[in-house]
Design a protein around this motif. Structure first.
Motif, PDB file in Angstrom:
ATOM      1  N   UNK A 238       0.790  -1.220   0.000  1.00 33.53           N
ATOM      2  CA  UNK A 238       0.000   0.000   0.000  1.00 33.53           C
ATOM      3  C   UNK A 238       0.821   1.267   0.000  1.00 33.53           C
ATOM      4  N   UNK A 239       0.620   2.057  -1.028  1.00 37.07           N
ATOM      5  CA  UNK A 239       1.158   3.410  -1.085  1.00 37.07           C
ATOM      6  C   UNK A 239       0.021   4.277  -1.589  1.00 37.07           C
ATOM      7  N   UNK A 240      -0.240   5.342  -0.896  1.00 36.56           N
ATOM      8  CA  UNK A 240      -1.354   6.190  -1.265  1.00 36.56           C
ATOM      9  C   UNK A 240      -0.874   7.614  -1.489  1.00 36.56           C
ATOM     10  N   UNK A 241      -1.165   8.127  -2.656  1.00 37.13           N
ATOM     11  CA  UNK A 241      -0.910   9.528  -2.964  1.00 37.13           C
ATOM     12  C   UNK A 241      -2.245  10.242  -2.886  1.00 37.13           C
ATOM     13  N   UNK A 242      -2.287  11.332  -2.164  1.00 37.54           N
ATOM     14  CA  UNK A 242      -3.538  12.069  -2.039  1.00 37.54           C
ATOM     15  C   UNK A 242      -3.294  13.555  -2.270  1.00 37.54           C
ATOM     16  N   UNK A 243      -4.296  14.212  -2.798  1.00 39.50           N
ATOM     17  CA  UNK A 243      -4.270  15.661  -2.949  1.00 39.50           C
ATOM     18  C   UNK A 243      -5.695  16.129  -3.180  1.00 39.50           C
ATOM     19  N   UNK A 244      -5.883  17.412  -3.179  1.00 35.85           N
ATOM     20  CA  UNK A 244      -7.187  17.972  -3.499  1.00 35.85           C
ATOM     21  C   UNK A 244      -7.506  17.699  -4.967  1.00 35.85           C
ATOM     22  N   UNK A 245      -8.738  17.357  -5.254  1.00 36.47           N
ATOM     23  CA  UNK A 245      -9.147  17.022  -6.613  1.00 36.47           C
ATOM     24  C   UNK A 245      -8.814  18.143  -7.601  1.00 36.47           C
ATOM     25  N   UNK A 246      -8.991  19.382  -7.167  1.00 39.61           N
ATOM     26  CA  UNK A 246      -8.759  20.504  -8.076  1.00 39.61           C
ATOM     27  C   UNK A 246      -7.281  20.661  -8.457  1.00 39.61           C
ATOM     28  N   UNK A 247      -6.379  20.058  -7.678  1.00 36.42           N
ATOM     29  CA  UNK A 247      -4.950  20.156  -7.987  1.00 36.42           C
ATOM     30  C   UNK A 247      -4.501  19.174  -9.065  1.00 36.42           C
ATOM     31  N   UNK A 248      -5.334  18.182  -9.362  1.00 33.04           N
ATOM     32  CA  UNK A 248      -4.965  17.181 -10.359  1.00 33.04           C
ATOM     33  C   UNK A 248      -4.757  17.766 -11.745  1.00 33.04           C
ATOM     34  N   UNK A 249      -5.334  18.919 -12.015  1.00 32.63           N
ATOM     35  CA  UNK A 249      -5.185  19.560 -13.321  1.00 32.63           C
ATOM     36  C   UNK A 249      -3.868  20.319 -13.465  1.00 32.63           C
ATOM     37  N   UNK A 250      -3.164  20.508 -12.396  1.00 33.93           N
ATOM     38  CA  UNK A 250      -1.896  21.246 -12.470  1.00 33.93           C
ATOM     39  C   UNK A 250      -0.803  20.350 -13.075  1.00 33.93           C
TER      40      UNK A 250
END
Length: 87
Positions: free
Chosen positions: A40-52
């Motif tokens: 298990x490795x999980x990368x997380x961020x705010x959804x709106x940052x995925x477009x950067x």
């Protein structure tokens, strides 16, 4: 933790990513013939940052690094290889 174990001061329970190199080079040995991996490795961020572009670039880079590590340090293959060379 692994430094104490390497110095012969006991046994350790360690994550694959933290002990794989020591097992590969023979400084540590697994106590059993198999290793349980959580995978298990999980990368997380705010959804709106995925477009950067920077975030996308980082995600791609970290995936590549994880794949390289897994290919280089497949812990069960390392253990099997060590076990076969002892026979």
């Amino acid at each position: 933790m692994s430094k104490l174990t390497i110095n012969g001061q006991g046994v350790a329970l360690g994550r694959h990513a933290l002990v794989a190199r020591e097992i590969e080079n023979g400084r540590l040995v697994p106590l059993f013939g198999h290793v349980v991996e959580d995978g298990g490795v999980y990368l997380v961020c705010l959804k709106k940052l995925l477009d950067r572009p920077q975030v996308s670039h980082f995600i791609n880079w970290i995936k590549q690094q994880a794949e390289l590590f897994e290919n280089q340090f497949d812990i069960n293959k390392i253990i099997q290889k060590k076990h076969l060379t002892k026979q």
